[in-house]
Write an enzyme that holds these catalytic residues in place. Structure first.
Site, PDB file in Angstrom:
ATOM      1  N   HIS A 208       0.886   6.489   1.051  1.00  0.00           N
ATOM      2  CA  HIS A 208       0.486   6.546   2.461  1.00  0.00           C
ATOM      3  C   HIS A 208      -0.052   7.937   2.747  1.00  0.00           C
ATOM      4  O   HIS A 208       0.534   8.944   2.331  1.00  0.00           O
ATOM      5  CB  HIS A 208       1.678   6.242   3.365  1.00  0.00           C
ATOM      6  CG  HIS A 208       1.322   6.240   4.823  1.00  0.00           C
ATOM      7  ND1 HIS A 208       0.237   5.554   5.322  1.00  0.00           N
ATOM      8  CD2 HIS A 208       1.904   6.842   5.891  1.00  0.00           C
ATOM      9  CE1 HIS A 208       0.162   5.728   6.623  1.00  0.00           C
ATOM     10  NE2 HIS A 208       1.157   6.511   6.991  1.00  0.00           N
TER      11      HIS A 208
ATOM     12  N   HIS B  85      -1.539  10.116  11.329  1.00  0.00           N
ATOM     13  CA  HIS B  85      -1.884   9.143  10.297  1.00  0.00           C
ATOM     14  C   HIS B  85      -2.277   7.823  10.927  1.00  0.00           C
ATOM     15  O   HIS B  85      -1.988   7.553  12.100  1.00  0.00           O
ATOM     16  CB  HIS B  85      -0.712   8.957   9.319  1.00  0.00           C
ATOM     17  CG  HIS B  85       0.597   8.620   9.968  1.00  0.00           C
ATOM     18  ND1 HIS B  85       1.280   7.449   9.726  1.00  0.00           N
ATOM     19  CD2 HIS B  85       1.364   9.294  10.879  1.00  0.00           C
ATOM     20  CE1 HIS B  85       2.403   7.429  10.430  1.00  0.00           C
ATOM     21  NE2 HIS B  85       2.473   8.539  11.143  1.00  0.00           N
TER      22      HIS B  85
ATOM     23  N   CYS C  83      -5.246   3.962   5.740  1.00  0.00           N
ATOM     24  CA  CYS C  83      -4.771   5.321   6.005  1.00  0.00           C
ATOM     25  C   CYS C  83      -5.516   6.370   5.185  1.00  0.00           C
ATOM     26  O   CYS C  83      -5.781   7.475   5.666  1.00  0.00           O
ATOM     27  CB  CYS C  83      -3.264   5.410   5.746  1.00  0.00           C
ATOM     28  SG  CYS C  83      -2.763   5.030   4.042  1.00  0.00           S
TER      29      CYS C  83
END
Length: 278
Positions: free
Chosen positions: A32, A44, A161
Protein backbone atom coordinates in the site's frame (compact mmCIF):
# COMPACT_ATOMS: atom_id res chain seq x y z
CA UNK A 1 21.15 4.02 -3.39
CA UNK A 2 23.23 0.82 -3.64
CA UNK A 3 21.71 -0.46 -0.40
CA UNK A 4 18.28 0.08 -1.94
CA UNK A 5 18.89 -2.76 -4.39
CA UNK A 6 18.58 -5.18 -1.50
CA UNK A 7 15.93 -3.33 0.47
CA UNK A 8 14.07 -0.02 0.31
CA UNK A 9 13.40 -0.07 4.04
CA UNK A 10 14.00 3.22 5.85
CA UNK A 11 13.69 4.63 9.33
CA UNK A 12 10.90 7.13 9.95
CA UNK A 13 13.40 9.71 11.21
CA UNK A 14 14.91 9.80 7.71
CA UNK A 15 11.64 10.70 5.99
CA UNK A 16 11.12 14.08 4.35
CA UNK A 17 7.86 15.74 3.33
CA UNK A 18 7.00 14.67 -0.19
CA UNK A 19 8.48 11.17 0.08
CA UNK A 20 6.59 8.32 -1.58
CA UNK A 21 6.40 5.53 0.97
CA UNK A 22 4.81 2.10 1.05
CA UNK A 23 4.24 -0.84 3.34
CA UNK A 24 3.86 -4.50 2.38
CA UNK A 25 0.59 -6.27 3.09
CA UNK A 26 -0.52 -9.93 3.16
CA UNK A 27 2.94 -11.49 3.62
CA UNK A 28 4.58 -9.31 0.94
CA UNK A 29 1.94 -10.16 -1.64
CA UNK A 30 1.36 -6.49 -2.45
CA UNK A 31 2.06 -3.03 -0.99
CA UNK A 32 0.00 0.00 0.00
CA UNK A 33 1.42 3.37 -1.11
CA UNK A 34 1.10 6.95 0.11
CA UNK A 35 2.74 10.37 0.31
CA UNK A 36 4.41 11.42 3.54
CA UNK A 37 3.49 15.06 4.21
CA UNK A 38 5.41 15.60 7.44
CA UNK A 39 4.50 15.56 11.14
CA UNK A 40 4.03 11.75 11.06
CA UNK A 41 1.08 12.07 8.62
CA UNK A 42 0.46 10.28 5.30
CA UNK A 43 -1.97 11.08 2.49
CA UNK A 44 -3.06 8.01 0.56
CA UNK A 45 -5.73 6.79 -1.85
CA UNK A 46 -7.90 3.96 -0.60
CA UNK A 47 -11.22 2.22 -0.46
CA UNK A 48 -12.92 1.35 2.78
CA UNK A 49 -11.87 -1.95 4.32
CA UNK A 50 -13.46 -4.93 2.62
CA UNK A 51 -14.14 -3.00 -0.61
CA UNK A 52 -10.71 -2.92 -2.24
CA UNK A 53 -11.65 -4.54 -5.53
CA UNK A 54 -15.41 -4.08 -5.53
CA UNK A 55 -16.16 -7.63 -6.69
CA UNK A 56 -18.51 -8.47 -3.84
CA UNK A 57 -16.43 -11.56 -3.06
CA UNK A 58 -13.96 -12.61 -0.36
CA UNK A 59 -11.19 -10.99 -2.40
CA UNK A 60 -12.49 -7.56 -1.34
CA UNK A 61 -11.57 -8.25 2.29
CA UNK A 62 -8.34 -10.04 1.38
CA UNK A 63 -6.79 -6.96 -0.24
CA UNK A 64 -6.51 -4.12 2.26
CA UNK A 65 -5.40 -0.65 1.18
CA UNK A 66 -6.83 1.03 4.25
CA UNK A 67 -6.00 0.34 7.87
CA UNK A 68 -8.72 -1.71 9.58
CA UNK A 69 -7.88 -0.31 13.02
CA UNK A 70 -8.62 3.24 11.91
CA UNK A 71 -11.79 2.63 9.90
CA UNK A 72 -15.13 3.89 11.16
CA UNK A 73 -17.04 1.13 12.89
CA UNK A 74 -14.05 -1.26 12.87
CA UNK A 75 -12.80 -0.53 16.37
CA UNK A 76 -11.66 2.37 18.54
CA UNK A 77 -10.50 5.29 16.37
CA UNK A 78 -6.87 6.31 16.43
CA UNK A 79 -6.23 9.02 19.01
CA UNK A 80 -3.94 10.84 16.60
CA UNK A 81 -5.78 10.77 13.27
CA UNK A 82 -9.27 9.59 14.25
CA UNK A 83 -11.39 7.24 12.11
CA UNK A 84 -10.37 6.80 8.51
CA UNK A 85 -12.72 8.93 6.42
CA UNK A 86 -13.15 7.86 2.79
CA UNK A 87 -15.48 10.41 1.24
CA UNK A 88 -16.23 8.87 -2.13
CA UNK A 89 -18.54 5.91 -2.61
CA UNK A 90 -15.91 4.34 -4.87
CA UNK A 91 -12.95 5.22 -2.66
CA UNK A 92 -11.14 8.42 -1.98
CA UNK A 93 -8.09 10.23 -0.68
CA UNK A 94 -7.56 10.07 3.08
CA UNK A 95 -4.99 11.25 5.60
CA UNK A 96 -3.75 8.93 8.35
CA UNK A 97 -0.97 8.97 10.87
CA UNK A 98 2.11 6.97 9.94
CA UNK A 99 1.31 4.18 12.41
CA UNK A 100 -2.18 3.66 10.98
CA UNK A 101 -0.85 3.76 7.44
CA UNK A 102 1.79 1.11 8.18
CA UNK A 103 -0.72 -1.04 10.09
CA UNK A 104 2.12 -2.92 11.79
CA UNK A 105 4.15 -3.36 8.61
CA UNK A 106 7.58 -2.07 7.70
CA UNK A 107 8.30 1.38 6.23
CA UNK A 108 9.76 1.47 2.72
CA UNK A 109 10.82 4.33 0.43
CA UNK A 110 9.90 4.33 -3.27
CA UNK A 111 12.90 5.45 -5.40
CA UNK A 112 12.72 7.84 -8.38
CA UNK A 113 15.07 8.63 -11.28
CA UNK A 114 16.87 5.30 -10.88
CA UNK A 115 19.17 3.93 -13.57
CA UNK A 116 17.96 1.17 -15.93
CA UNK A 117 20.40 -1.25 -14.25
CA UNK A 118 19.01 -0.44 -10.79
CA UNK A 119 15.44 -0.70 -12.06
CA UNK A 120 15.98 -4.16 -13.54
CA UNK A 121 17.92 -5.30 -10.46
CA UNK A 122 14.78 -4.58 -8.43
CA UNK A 123 12.91 -7.54 -9.86
CA UNK A 124 9.85 -6.79 -7.73
CA UNK A 125 7.69 -4.07 -9.24
CA UNK A 126 6.20 -1.18 -7.29
CA UNK A 127 9.46 -0.19 -5.60
CA UNK A 128 11.12 2.29 -8.00
CA UNK A 129 10.80 4.07 -11.35
CA UNK A 130 13.02 5.70 -13.94
CA UNK A 131 10.77 8.78 -13.88
CA UNK A 132 12.06 11.83 -12.02
CA UNK A 133 10.28 13.26 -8.99
CA UNK A 134 9.24 16.87 -8.65
CA UNK A 135 10.40 18.88 -5.59
CA UNK A 136 8.94 17.87 -2.23
CA UNK A 137 6.81 20.98 -1.78
CA UNK A 138 5.17 20.40 -5.18
CA UNK A 139 4.44 16.79 -4.25
CA UNK A 140 2.87 17.79 -0.93
CA UNK A 141 0.78 20.47 -2.67
CA UNK A 142 -0.63 17.90 -5.11
CA UNK A 143 -1.38 15.42 -2.32
CA UNK A 144 -3.15 18.02 -0.15
CA UNK A 145 -5.07 19.39 -3.14
CA UNK A 146 -6.31 15.90 -4.02
CA UNK A 147 -7.14 15.24 -0.37
CA UNK A 148 -9.57 18.15 -0.63
CA UNK A 149 -10.80 17.66 -4.21
CA UNK A 150 -10.54 13.91 -4.80
CA UNK A 151 -8.70 11.64 -7.21
CA UNK A 152 -11.64 10.00 -8.95
CA UNK A 153 -12.97 6.49 -8.37
CA UNK A 154 -10.66 3.86 -6.92
CA UNK A 155 -9.79 1.09 -9.38
CA UNK A 156 -7.41 -1.73 -8.55
CA UNK A 157 -6.21 -1.95 -12.15
CA UNK A 158 -6.35 1.65 -13.40
CA UNK A 159 -6.40 4.06 -10.47
CA UNK A 160 -5.02 2.64 -7.24
CA UNK A 161 -2.88 3.83 -4.33
CA UNK A 162 0.40 3.49 -6.23
CA UNK A 163 -1.06 5.39 -9.20
CA UNK A 164 -2.02 8.18 -6.79
CA UNK A 165 1.44 8.37 -5.20
CA UNK A 166 3.25 8.33 -8.56
CA UNK A 167 1.03 11.11 -9.89
CA UNK A 168 1.70 13.22 -6.79
CA UNK A 169 5.44 12.72 -7.27
CA UNK A 170 5.62 13.26 -11.04
CA UNK A 171 2.39 14.87 -12.27
CA UNK A 172 2.35 12.27 -15.06
CA UNK A 173 -0.79 10.57 -16.38
CA UNK A 174 -1.24 7.83 -18.97
CA UNK A 175 -3.07 9.13 -22.04
CA UNK A 176 -4.19 5.83 -23.58
CA UNK A 177 -7.27 4.33 -21.96
CA UNK A 178 -6.54 0.70 -22.91
CA UNK A 179 -3.13 0.39 -21.24
CA UNK A 180 -2.15 -0.46 -17.67
CA UNK A 181 -2.00 2.55 -15.33
CA UNK A 182 1.06 3.88 -13.53
CA UNK A 183 1.29 1.05 -10.99
CA UNK A 184 4.59 -0.84 -11.07
CA UNK A 185 3.03 -3.71 -9.14
CA UNK A 186 0.46 -4.36 -11.86
CA UNK A 187 3.03 -3.76 -14.61
CA UNK A 188 5.14 -6.53 -13.07
CA UNK A 189 2.16 -8.85 -12.88
CA UNK A 190 1.32 -8.16 -16.53
CA UNK A 191 4.95 -8.66 -17.58
CA UNK A 192 5.16 -11.95 -15.69
CA UNK A 193 1.97 -13.23 -17.28
CA UNK A 194 3.17 -12.21 -20.74
CA UNK A 195 6.56 -13.84 -20.22
CA UNK A 196 5.12 -17.16 -19.11
CA UNK A 197 1.89 -17.48 -21.05
CA UNK A 198 1.93 -15.15 -24.04
CA UNK A 199 5.46 -15.05 -25.44
CA UNK A 200 6.07 -17.14 -28.58
CA UNK A 201 9.79 -17.00 -27.75
CA UNK A 202 9.29 -19.69 -25.12
CA UNK A 203 9.08 -22.22 -27.97
CA UNK A 204 12.61 -21.37 -29.13
CA UNK A 205 14.12 -23.52 -26.41
CA UNK A 206 13.27 -26.84 -24.86
CA UNK A 207 15.73 -26.75 -21.96
CA UNK A 208 14.73 -25.56 -18.52
CA UNK A 209 17.64 -23.12 -18.35
CA UNK A 210 16.87 -21.71 -21.79
CA UNK A 211 13.23 -21.26 -20.90
CA UNK A 212 14.22 -19.48 -17.69
CA UNK A 213 16.52 -17.11 -19.58
CA UNK A 214 13.89 -16.31 -22.22
CA UNK A 215 11.15 -15.81 -19.63
CA UNK A 216 13.37 -13.61 -17.46
CA UNK A 217 14.35 -11.51 -20.45
CA UNK A 218 10.74 -11.04 -21.51
CA UNK A 219 9.77 -10.16 -17.94
CA UNK A 220 12.48 -7.50 -17.71
CA UNK A 221 11.56 -6.02 -21.08
CA UNK A 222 7.88 -5.97 -20.14
CA UNK A 223 8.57 -4.15 -16.88
CA UNK A 224 10.95 -1.68 -18.49
CA UNK A 225 8.68 -0.58 -21.35
CA UNK A 226 5.75 -0.18 -18.91
CA UNK A 227 7.62 2.20 -16.62
CA UNK A 228 6.52 5.84 -16.48
CA UNK A 229 10.07 7.01 -17.12
CA UNK A 230 10.25 5.52 -20.64
CA UNK A 231 6.64 5.31 -21.83
CA UNK A 232 5.55 7.58 -24.67
CA UNK A 233 1.87 7.64 -23.74
CA UNK A 234 2.29 9.83 -20.66
CA UNK A 235 1.66 13.54 -20.28
CA UNK A 236 2.25 16.04 -17.48
CA UNK A 237 -1.09 17.28 -16.15
CA UNK A 238 -1.44 20.08 -13.56
CA UNK A 239 -3.39 18.93 -10.53
CA UNK A 240 -6.09 21.56 -11.07
CA UNK A 241 -6.68 20.27 -14.61
CA UNK A 242 -6.78 16.69 -13.38
CA UNK A 243 -9.46 17.51 -10.81
CA UNK A 244 -11.48 19.45 -13.39
CA UNK A 245 -11.32 16.49 -15.81
CA UNK A 246 -12.29 14.05 -13.07
CA UNK A 247 -15.26 16.15 -11.97
CA UNK A 248 -16.44 16.58 -15.57
CA UNK A 249 -16.23 12.84 -16.18
CA UNK A 250 -18.15 12.16 -12.96
CA UNK A 251 -20.92 14.58 -13.94
CA UNK A 252 -21.16 13.05 -17.44
CA UNK A 253 -21.31 9.54 -15.99
CA UNK A 254 -24.04 10.61 -13.57
CA UNK A 255 -26.03 12.19 -16.40
CA UNK A 256 -25.76 9.03 -18.48
CA UNK A 257 -26.89 6.94 -15.52
CA UNK A 258 -29.85 9.26 -14.90
CA UNK A 259 -30.84 9.21 -18.56
CA UNK A 260 -30.61 5.41 -18.66
CA UNK A 261 -32.73 5.08 -15.53
CA UNK A 262 -35.32 7.50 -16.91
CA UNK A 263 -35.45 5.58 -20.21
CA UNK A 264 -35.88 2.26 -18.45
CA UNK A 265 -38.68 3.72 -16.31
CA UNK A 266 -40.45 5.10 -19.39
CA UNK A 267 -40.14 1.79 -21.25
CA UNK A 268 -41.41 -0.14 -18.23
CA UNK A 269 -44.38 2.20 -17.88
CA UNK A 270 -45.16 1.89 -21.59
CA UNK A 271 -44.98 -1.89 -21.42
CA UNK A 272 -47.32 -1.91 -18.43
CA UNK A 273 -49.81 0.34 -20.20
CA UNK A 274 -49.82 -1.75 -23.37
CA UNK A 275 -50.24 -5.09 -21.60
CA UNK A 276 -53.77 -6.52 -22.11
CA UNK A 277 -55.97 -6.79 -19.04
CA UNK A 278 -56.52 -10.28 -17.74
Amino acid sequence: MAAGVLSNRVDRKDLAAGDHIYSWRAAYLYAHHGIYVGDEMVIHFTRATGQEIGTGTFLDSFLLSSSPGSDEGAGPPCQRCGPLVVRGRDGGVAMSCLDCFLHGGGLYLFHYAVSPAFFLAKARGGTCTLAASDPGHVVVHRARYLLDKGFGAYSLFKNNCEDFAIYCKTGLLVETAFSVGRSGQLASLTAAFSAVASSPLRFLTTSASGLAIVSTGMYCVGRYVSDMGVRRDVVKVPVQNLVAQTQTSAVEAEEVTSETAATETTVAAADGASSPAR
